[in-house]
Design a protein around this motif. Structure first.
Motif, PDB file in Angstrom:
ATOM      1  N   GLY A 281       0.798  -1.215   0.000  1.00 47.58           N
ATOM      2  CA  GLY A 281       0.000   0.000   0.000  1.00 47.58           C
ATOM      3  C   GLY A 281       0.833   1.269   0.000  1.00 47.58           C
ATOM      4  O   GLY A 281       0.375   2.333  -0.432  1.00 47.58           O
ATOM      5  N   ARG A 282       2.071   1.186   0.441  1.00 48.10           N
ATOM      6  CA  ARG A 282       2.938   2.365   0.490  1.00 48.10           C
ATOM      7  C   ARG A 282       3.354   2.830  -0.901  1.00 48.10           C
ATOM      8  O   ARG A 282       3.762   3.977  -1.073  1.00 48.10           O
ATOM      9  CB  ARG A 282       4.188   2.061   1.307  1.00 48.10           C
ATOM     10  N   THR A 283       3.290   1.950  -1.884  1.00 45.25           N
ATOM     11  CA  THR A 283       3.730   2.313  -3.229  1.00 45.25           C
ATOM     12  C   THR A 283       2.567   2.451  -4.208  1.00 45.25           C
ATOM     13  O   THR A 283       2.792   2.708  -5.387  1.00 45.25           O
ATOM     14  CB  THR A 283       4.715   1.263  -3.787  1.00 45.25           C
ATOM     15  N   ARG A 284       1.364   2.307  -3.745  1.00 47.06           N
ATOM     16  CA  ARG A 284       0.205   2.386  -4.637  1.00 47.06           C
ATOM     17  C   ARG A 284      -0.304   3.811  -4.732  1.00 47.06           C
ATOM     18  O   ARG A 284      -0.271   4.568  -3.766  1.00 47.06           O
ATOM     19  CB  ARG A 284      -0.922   1.494  -4.129  1.00 47.06           C
ATOM     20  N   ILE A 285      -0.796   4.151  -5.924  1.00 45.92           N
ATOM     21  CA  ILE A 285      -1.453   5.434  -6.125  1.00 45.92           C
ATOM     22  C   ILE A 285      -2.789   5.176  -6.809  1.00 45.92           C
ATOM     23  O   ILE A 285      -2.969   4.164  -7.477  1.00 45.92           O
ATOM     24  CB  ILE A 285      -0.604   6.403  -6.975  1.00 45.92           C
ATOM     25  N   ASN A 286      -3.724   6.086  -6.634  1.00 41.43           N
ATOM     26  CA  ASN A 286      -5.026   5.967  -7.276  1.00 41.43           C
ATOM     27  C   ASN A 286      -5.146   7.088  -8.290  1.00 41.43           C
ATOM     28  O   ASN A 286      -5.136   8.261  -7.932  1.00 41.43           O
ATOM     29  CB  ASN A 286      -6.131   6.065  -6.222  1.00 41.43           C
ATOM     30  N   ILE A 287      -5.253   6.738  -9.568  1.00 38.94           N
ATOM     31  CA  ILE A 287      -5.358   7.755 -10.612  1.00 38.94           C
ATOM     32  C   ILE A 287      -6.788   7.886 -11.129  1.00 38.94           C
ATOM     33  O   ILE A 287      -7.035   8.583 -12.112  1.00 38.94           O
ATOM     34  CB  ILE A 287      -4.363   7.492 -11.753  1.00 38.94           C
ATOM     35  N   GLY A 288      -7.710   7.225 -10.451  1.00 39.63           N
ATOM     36  CA  GLY A 288      -9.142   7.381 -10.707  1.00 39.63           C
ATOM     37  C   GLY A 288      -9.544   7.240 -12.154  1.00 39.63           C
ATOM     38  O   GLY A 288      -9.209   6.255 -12.820  1.00 39.63           O
ATOM     39  N   PRO A 289     -10.257   8.254 -12.680  1.00 42.86           N
ATOM     40  CA  PRO A 289     -10.791   8.156 -14.040  1.00 42.86           C
ATOM     41  C   PRO A 289      -9.706   8.152 -15.122  1.00 42.86           C
ATOM     42  O   PRO A 289      -9.979   7.818 -16.263  1.00 42.86           O
ATOM     43  CB  PRO A 289     -11.688   9.382 -14.177  1.00 42.86           C
ATOM     44  N   ALA A 290      -8.471   8.482 -14.776  1.00 42.76           N
ATOM     45  CA  ALA A 290      -7.390   8.481 -15.757  1.00 42.76           C
ATOM     46  C   ALA A 290      -6.832   7.080 -16.006  1.00 42.76           C
ATOM     47  O   ALA A 290      -5.967   6.901 -16.860  1.00 42.76           O
ATOM     48  CB  ALA A 290      -6.261   9.405 -15.293  1.00 42.76           C
TER      49      ALA A 290
ATOM     50  N   ALA B  77      -7.999   4.370 -17.483  1.00 42.12           N
ATOM     51  CA  ALA B  77      -8.163   3.853 -18.849  1.00 42.12           C
ATOM     52  C   ALA B  77      -7.139   4.497 -19.785  1.00 42.12           C
ATOM     53  O   ALA B  77      -6.524   3.810 -20.616  1.00 42.12           O
ATOM     54  CB  ALA B  77      -9.575   4.104 -19.363  1.00 42.12           C
ATOM     55  N   ARG B  78      -6.920   5.793 -19.638  1.00 41.43           N
ATOM     56  CA  ARG B  78      -5.934   6.491 -20.475  1.00 41.43           C
ATOM     57  C   ARG B  78      -4.522   6.000 -20.169  1.00 41.43           C
ATOM     58  O   ARG B  78      -3.685   5.888 -21.063  1.00 41.43           O
ATOM     59  CB  ARG B  78      -6.027   7.993 -20.249  1.00 41.43           C
ATOM     60  N   TRP B  79      -4.245   5.713 -18.887  1.00 37.41           N
ATOM     61  CA  TRP B  79      -2.933   5.190 -18.472  1.00 37.41           C
ATOM     62  C   TRP B  79      -2.663   3.867 -19.190  1.00 37.41           C
ATOM     63  O   TRP B  79      -1.597   3.662 -19.736  1.00 37.41           O
ATOM     64  CB  TRP B  79      -2.923   5.003 -16.961  1.00 37.41           C
ATOM     65  N   ARG B  80      -3.658   2.974 -19.190  1.00 38.03           N
ATOM     66  CA  ARG B  80      -3.500   1.672 -19.840  1.00 38.03           C
ATOM     67  C   ARG B  80      -3.265   1.829 -21.342  1.00 38.03           C
ATOM     68  O   ARG B  80      -2.448   1.128 -21.925  1.00 38.03           O
ATOM     69  CB  ARG B  80      -4.731   0.791 -19.596  1.00 38.03           C
ATOM     70  N   GLU B  81      -3.991   2.756 -21.970  1.00 39.32           N
ATOM     71  CA  GLU B  81      -3.821   2.992 -23.406  1.00 39.32           C
ATOM     72  C   GLU B  81      -2.407   3.483 -23.701  1.00 39.32           C
ATOM     73  O   GLU B  81      -1.748   2.998 -24.623  1.00 39.32           O
ATOM     74  CB  GLU B  81      -4.833   4.023 -23.901  1.00 39.32           C
ATOM     75  N   LEU B  82      -1.932   4.446 -22.905  1.00 37.31           N
ATOM     76  CA  LEU B  82      -0.594   4.995 -23.106  1.00 37.31           C
ATOM     77  C   LEU B  82       0.470   3.927 -22.867  1.00 37.31           C
ATOM     78  O   LEU B  82       1.442   3.823 -23.619  1.00 37.31           O
ATOM     79  CB  LEU B  82      -0.354   6.193 -22.184  1.00 37.31           C
ATOM     80  N   LYS B  83       0.261   3.110 -21.856  1.00 36.14           N
ATOM     81  CA  LYS B  83       1.198   2.028 -21.551  1.00 36.14           C
ATOM     82  C   LYS B  83       1.341   1.094 -22.752  1.00 36.14           C
ATOM     83  O   LYS B  83       2.449   0.715 -23.125  1.00 36.14           O
ATOM     84  CB  LYS B  83       0.704   1.260 -20.316  1.00 36.14           C
ATOM     85  N   GLU B  84       0.211   0.759 -23.373  1.00 31.51           N
ATOM     86  CA  GLU B  84       0.234  -0.128 -24.537  1.00 31.51           C
ATOM     87  C   GLU B  84       0.880   0.553 -25.740  1.00 31.51           C
ATOM     88  O   GLU B  84       1.719  -0.039 -26.428  1.00 31.51           O
ATOM     89  CB  GLU B  84      -1.192  -0.560 -24.886  1.00 31.51           C
ATOM     90  N   GLU B  85       0.524   1.830 -25.982  1.00 33.10           N
ATOM     91  CA  GLU B  85       1.080   2.576 -27.117  1.00 33.10           C
ATOM     92  C   GLU B  85       2.605   2.684 -27.021  1.00 33.10           C
ATOM     93  O   GLU B  85       3.302   2.586 -28.024  1.00 33.10           O
ATOM     94  CB  GLU B  85       0.486   3.987 -27.173  1.00 33.10           C
TER      95      GLU B  85
END
Length: 66
Positions: free
Chosen positions: A32-41, A43-51
């Motif tokens: 939990g110390r290294t986790r962040i919550n980027i909420g509605p972003a 889906a965009r994070w996953r797309e960018l990661k794949e691109e």
């Protein structure tokens, strides 16, 4: 495959010992110390990661920070 008119048996819940529960809580606390919550972003994070062809979230974060 279940016969017609019969339902599959429900799975039994695993019973964890107190020691196992304690180790799991500690492990979750460390993670939990290294986790962040980027909420509605997310889906965009996953797309960018794949691109960008990044195999892990950490790799994408490092690329963006650099």
């Amino acid at each position: 495959m279940a016969e017609a008119g019969t339902e599959p048996k429900p799975k039994k819940a695993k019973v964890l010992s107190e020691e196992t529960k304690k180790r799991k809580r500690e492990s979750d606390k460390i993670k939990g110390r290294t986790r962040i919550n980027i909420g509605p972003a997310f889906a965009r994070w996953r797309e960018l990661k794949e691109e960008e062809g990044c195999p892990t979230d950490a790799d994408l974060a490092i690329m963006l920070l650099d």
